[in-house]
Write a protein that holds these residues in place. Structure first.
Motif, PDB file in Angstrom:
ATOM      1  N   TYR A 195       0.838  -1.212   0.000  1.00 59.07           N
ATOM      2  CA  TYR A 195       0.000   0.000   0.000  1.00 59.07           C
ATOM      3  C   TYR A 195       0.870   1.259   0.000  1.00 59.07           C
ATOM      4  O   TYR A 195       1.790   1.397   0.797  1.00 59.07           O
ATOM      5  N   ARG A 196       0.572   2.144  -0.938  1.00 56.34           N
ATOM      6  CA  ARG A 196       1.220   3.457  -0.977  1.00 56.34           C
ATOM      7  C   ARG A 196       0.161   4.518  -1.234  1.00 56.34           C
ATOM      8  O   ARG A 196      -0.789   4.283  -1.983  1.00 56.34           O
ATOM      9  N   GLU A 197       0.319   5.658  -0.618  1.00 57.29           N
ATOM     10  CA  GLU A 197      -0.660   6.725  -0.800  1.00 57.29           C
ATOM     11  C   GLU A 197      -0.219   7.697  -1.888  1.00 57.29           C
ATOM     12  O   GLU A 197       0.971   7.980  -2.055  1.00 57.29           O
ATOM     13  N   ASP A 198      -1.200   8.189  -2.620  1.00 60.43           N
ATOM     14  CA  ASP A 198      -0.977   9.139  -3.698  1.00 60.43           C
ATOM     15  C   ASP A 198      -1.017  10.550  -3.097  1.00 60.43           C
ATOM     16  O   ASP A 198      -2.064  10.989  -2.599  1.00 60.43           O
ATOM     17  N   ALA A 199       0.109  11.238  -3.131  1.00 60.53           N
ATOM     18  CA  ALA A 199       0.193  12.573  -2.531  1.00 60.53           C
ATOM     19  C   ALA A 199      -0.829  13.521  -3.153  1.00 60.53           C
ATOM     20  O   ALA A 199      -1.366  14.411  -2.479  1.00 60.53           O
ATOM     21  N   GLY A 200      -1.114  13.336  -4.452  1.00 61.11           N
ATOM     22  CA  GLY A 200      -2.090  14.183  -5.131  1.00 61.11           C
ATOM     23  C   GLY A 200      -3.494  13.991  -4.581  1.00 61.11           C
ATOM     24  O   GLY A 200      -4.239  14.960  -4.388  1.00 61.11           O
ATOM     25  N   LEU A 201      -3.874  12.733  -4.299  1.00 64.13           N
ATOM     26  CA  LEU A 201      -5.203  12.450  -3.756  1.00 64.13           C
ATOM     27  C   LEU A 201      -5.323  12.952  -2.319  1.00 64.13           C
ATOM     28  O   LEU A 201      -6.377  13.475  -1.922  1.00 64.13           O
ATOM     29  N   VAL A 202      -4.259  12.811  -1.549  1.00 63.10           N
ATOM     30  CA  VAL A 202      -4.256  13.335  -0.180  1.00 63.10           C
ATOM     31  C   VAL A 202      -4.416  14.852  -0.212  1.00 63.10           C
ATOM     32  O   VAL A 202      -5.162  15.440   0.583  1.00 63.10           O
ATOM     33  N   SER A 203      -3.735  15.491  -1.158  1.00 59.47           N
ATOM     34  CA  SER A 203      -3.829  16.939  -1.308  1.00 59.47           C
ATOM     35  C   SER A 203      -5.247  17.364  -1.699  1.00 59.47           C
ATOM     36  O   SER A 203      -5.762  18.379  -1.207  1.00 59.47           O
ATOM     37  N   ARG A 204      -5.906  16.573  -2.565  1.00 57.25           N
ATOM     38  CA  ARG A 204      -7.287  16.870  -2.961  1.00 57.25           C
ATOM     39  C   ARG A 204      -8.219  16.777  -1.765  1.00 57.25           C
ATOM     40  O   ARG A 204      -9.153  17.561  -1.622  1.00 57.25           O
ATOM     41  N   PHE A 205      -7.974  15.789  -0.909  1.00 57.82           N
ATOM     42  CA  PHE A 205      -8.797  15.633   0.296  1.00 57.82           C
ATOM     43  C   PHE A 205      -8.668  16.872   1.191  1.00 57.82           C
ATOM     44  O   PHE A 205      -9.665  17.424   1.653  1.00 57.82           O
ATOM     45  N   GLU A 206      -7.432  17.312   1.408  1.00 55.85           N
ATOM     46  CA  GLU A 206      -7.238  18.485   2.265  1.00 55.85           C
ATOM     47  C   GLU A 206      -7.848  19.732   1.617  1.00 55.85           C
ATOM     48  O   GLU A 206      -8.399  20.591   2.313  1.00 55.85           O
ATOM     49  N   GLU A 207      -7.765  19.813   0.301  1.00 53.63           N
ATOM     50  CA  GLU A 207      -8.385  20.934  -0.409  1.00 53.63           C
ATOM     51  C   GLU A 207      -9.905  20.921  -0.198  1.00 53.63           C
ATOM     52  O   GLU A 207     -10.528  21.958   0.051  1.00 53.63           O
ATOM     53  N   PHE A 208     -10.514  19.747  -0.279  1.00 53.53           N
ATOM     54  CA  PHE A 208     -11.955  19.584  -0.055  1.00 53.53           C
ATOM     55  C   PHE A 208     -12.315  20.104   1.346  1.00 53.53           C
ATOM     56  O   PHE A 208     -13.282  20.861   1.511  1.00 53.53           O
ATOM     57  N   VAL A 209     -11.514  19.703   2.340  1.00 55.32           N
ATOM     58  CA  VAL A 209     -11.758  20.108   3.730  1.00 55.32           C
ATOM     59  C   VAL A 209     -11.619  21.620   3.897  1.00 55.32           C
ATOM     60  O   VAL A 209     -12.461  22.279   4.508  1.00 55.32           O
ATOM     61  N   THR A 210     -10.551  22.191   3.340  1.00 53.74           N
ATOM     62  CA  THR A 210     -10.274  23.617   3.541  1.00 53.74           C
ATOM     63  C   THR A 210     -11.270  24.508   2.791  1.00 53.74           C
ATOM     64  O   THR A 210     -11.601  25.596   3.262  1.00 53.74           O
ATOM     65  N   ILE A 211     -11.740  24.059   1.630  1.00 55.56           N
ATOM     66  CA  ILE A 211     -12.742  24.838   0.901  1.00 55.56           C
ATOM     67  C   ILE A 211     -13.992  25.012   1.761  1.00 55.56           C
ATOM     68  O   ILE A 211     -14.528  26.120   1.904  1.00 55.56           O
ATOM     69  N   LEU A 212     -14.453  23.922   2.355  1.00 55.24           N
ATOM     70  CA  LEU A 212     -15.671  23.980   3.172  1.00 55.24           C
ATOM     71  C   LEU A 212     -15.433  24.759   4.462  1.00 55.24           C
ATOM     72  O   LEU A 212     -16.314  25.497   4.920  1.00 55.24           O
ATOM     73  N   LYS A 213     -14.246  24.618   5.026  1.00 55.18           N
ATOM     74  CA  LYS A 213     -13.916  25.374   6.236  1.00 55.18           C
ATOM     75  C   LYS A 213     -13.947  26.874   5.950  1.00 55.18           C
ATOM     76  O   LYS A 213     -14.462  27.664   6.754  1.00 55.18           O
ATOM     77  N   SER A 214     -13.423  27.271   4.787  1.00 48.22           N
ATOM     78  CA  SER A 214     -13.402  28.691   4.430  1.00 48.22           C
ATOM     79  C   SER A 214     -14.807  29.240   4.207  1.00 48.22           C
ATOM     80  O   SER A 214     -15.055  30.437   4.384  1.00 48.22           O
ATOM     81  N   LYS A 215     -15.738  28.358   3.817  1.00 50.94           N
ATOM     82  CA  LYS A 215     -17.125  28.765   3.593  1.00 50.94           C
ATOM     83  C   LYS A 215     -17.976  28.596   4.852  1.00 50.94           C
ATOM     84  O   LYS A 215     -19.179  28.877   4.841  1.00 50.94           O
ATOM     85  N   ARG A 216     -17.365  28.073   5.919  1.00 52.83           N
ATOM     86  CA  ARG A 216     -18.050  27.799   7.191  1.00 52.83           C
ATOM     87  C   ARG A 216     -19.221  26.836   7.005  1.00 52.83           C
ATOM     88  O   ARG A 216     -20.294  26.998   7.593  1.00 52.83           O
ATOM     89  N   ILE A 217     -18.983  25.834   6.168  1.00 51.14           N
ATOM     90  CA  ILE A 217     -19.981  24.778   5.939  1.00 51.14           C
ATOM     91  C   ILE A 217     -19.528  23.539   6.705  1.00 51.14           C
ATOM     92  O   ILE A 217     -18.440  23.016   6.454  1.00 51.14           O
ATOM     93  N   PRO A 218     -20.335  23.054   7.656  1.00 51.11           N
ATOM     94  CA  PRO A 218     -19.952  21.860   8.421  1.00 51.11           C
ATOM     95  C   PRO A 218     -19.736  20.656   7.506  1.00 51.11           C
ATOM     96  O   PRO A 218     -20.523  20.415   6.589  1.00 51.11           O
ATOM     97  N   LEU A 219     -18.659  19.914   7.774  1.00 52.60           N
ATOM     98  CA  LEU A 219     -18.324  18.723   6.987  1.00 52.60           C
ATOM     99  C   LEU A 219     -18.263  17.516   7.906  1.00 52.60           C
ATOM    100  O   LEU A 219     -17.614  17.548   8.957  1.00 52.60           O
ATOM    101  N   TYR A 220     -18.943  16.448   7.499  1.00 51.74           N
ATOM    102  CA  TYR A 220     -18.866  15.171   8.206  1.00 51.74           C
ATOM    103  C   TYR A 220     -18.218  14.151   7.272  1.00 51.74           C
ATOM    104  O   TYR A 220     -18.785  13.822   6.231  1.00 51.74           O
ATOM    105  N   VAL A 221     -17.025  13.692   7.638  1.00 52.23           N
ATOM    106  CA  VAL A 221     -16.328  12.683   6.850  1.00 52.23           C
ATOM    107  C   VAL A 221     -16.598  11.330   7.504  1.00 52.23           C
ATOM    108  O   VAL A 221     -16.267  11.117   8.673  1.00 52.23           O
ATOM    109  N   ILE A 222     -17.209  10.437   6.741  1.00 51.04           N
ATOM    110  CA  ILE A 222     -17.692   9.164   7.279  1.00 51.04           C
ATOM    111  C   ILE A 222     -17.128   8.000   6.473  1.00 51.04           C
ATOM    112  O   ILE A 222     -17.093   8.051   5.247  1.00 51.04           O
ATOM    113  N   ILE A 223     -16.689   6.968   7.173  1.00 55.23           N
ATOM    114  CA  ILE A 223     -16.367   5.695   6.514  1.00 55.23           C
ATOM    115  C   ILE A 223     -17.545   4.769   6.777  1.00 55.23           C
ATOM    116  O   ILE A 223     -17.808   4.409   7.929  1.00 55.23           O
TER     117      ILE A 223
END
Length: 224
Positions: free
Chosen positions: A152-180
């Motif tokens: 198993y190896r992680e793709d730095a680009g996909l990890v970066s996209r995840f953090e971008e998703f989180v920060t976009i919503l944080k900047s808009k003050r929209i609550p985010l629930y990340v669920i597995i």
């Protein structure tokens, strides 16, 4: 509600609407990745400000997949001229496809005629505010084995996209629930640790229901 097939087939807008009194739409789509979720989020936020966002995170959402051609590009090509986020993503992932789609409007729909016809005629998989129920059940028993995915190896680009998703919503003050969501599949290495670290950095947390052990598991789910 964002995510791949696990979002599309797990989250029922009708139930969420009844419990929260909020209109709900499921934009989950089979076989998609964090790059798709983030491009879609940008497109939605250009027109709408949701009160809450749910992201269903797959255990393998950060996994590096070498030489895997994505179905995402074909699904997003029709929007290459109208959505800057989509255009940027496709140009980065598959620049040749980007230029073909820029030159030819017809090319943008090149792989979609069957899908377009199917949905216009109401044939095939039905959806209810985006939710696609799976009928029946393929489970005879629930396996209890651990997948030793030591490569198993992680793709730095996909990890970066995840953090971008989180920060976009944080900047808009929209609550985010990340669920597995629930799964009978167990992997030695997965996205949990990285996702938890990023979410903690931004004042949020991961809701892990992957080990759901309700007695009715065999009846509630279509497959593993």
């Amino acid at each position: 509600i964002f995510g791949s097939s696990r979002a599309a087939h797990h989250y029922v807008p009708k139930i969420i609407r009844e419990e929260t009194n909020m209109t709900t739409f499921n934009v989950g789509r089979d076989g998609m990745s964090l790059s798709y979720y983030t491009a879609l989020l940008k497109g939605i936020l250009a027109h709408h400000h949701p009160k809450v966002v749910i992201l269903d995170l797959n255990l393998n959402d950060f996994q590096l997949r070498e030489n895997k051609k994505s179905a995402m590009v074909a699904s997003l090509l029709p929007y290459v001229a109208d959505n800057p986020g989509v255009a940027e993503l496709i140009k980065e992932k598959e620049p040749i496809e980007y230029w073909k789609a820029k030159i030819s409007k017809l090319y943008r729909y090149n792989s979609l005629p069957a899908s377009i016809a199917q949905h216009n005629m109401g044939i095939g998989q039905k959806n209810y505010n985006g939710y696609e129920p799976l009928k029946g059940n393929k489970l005879k028993s629930i396996p209890d084995t651990l997948e030793l995915n030591n490569n198993y190896r992680e793709d730095a680009g996909l990890v970066s996209r995840f953090e971008e998703f989180v920060t976009i919503l944080k900047s808009k003050r929209i609550p985010l629930y990340v669920i597995i969501s629930p799964s009978s599949k167990k992997r030695k290495f997965n996205s949990k640790a990285t996702a938890s670290r990023i979410l903690a950095k931004h004042g949020s947390k991961l809701y892990d229901y992957s080990k759901f052990s309700g007695e009715n598991r065999l009846k509630l789910f279509y497959d593993a």
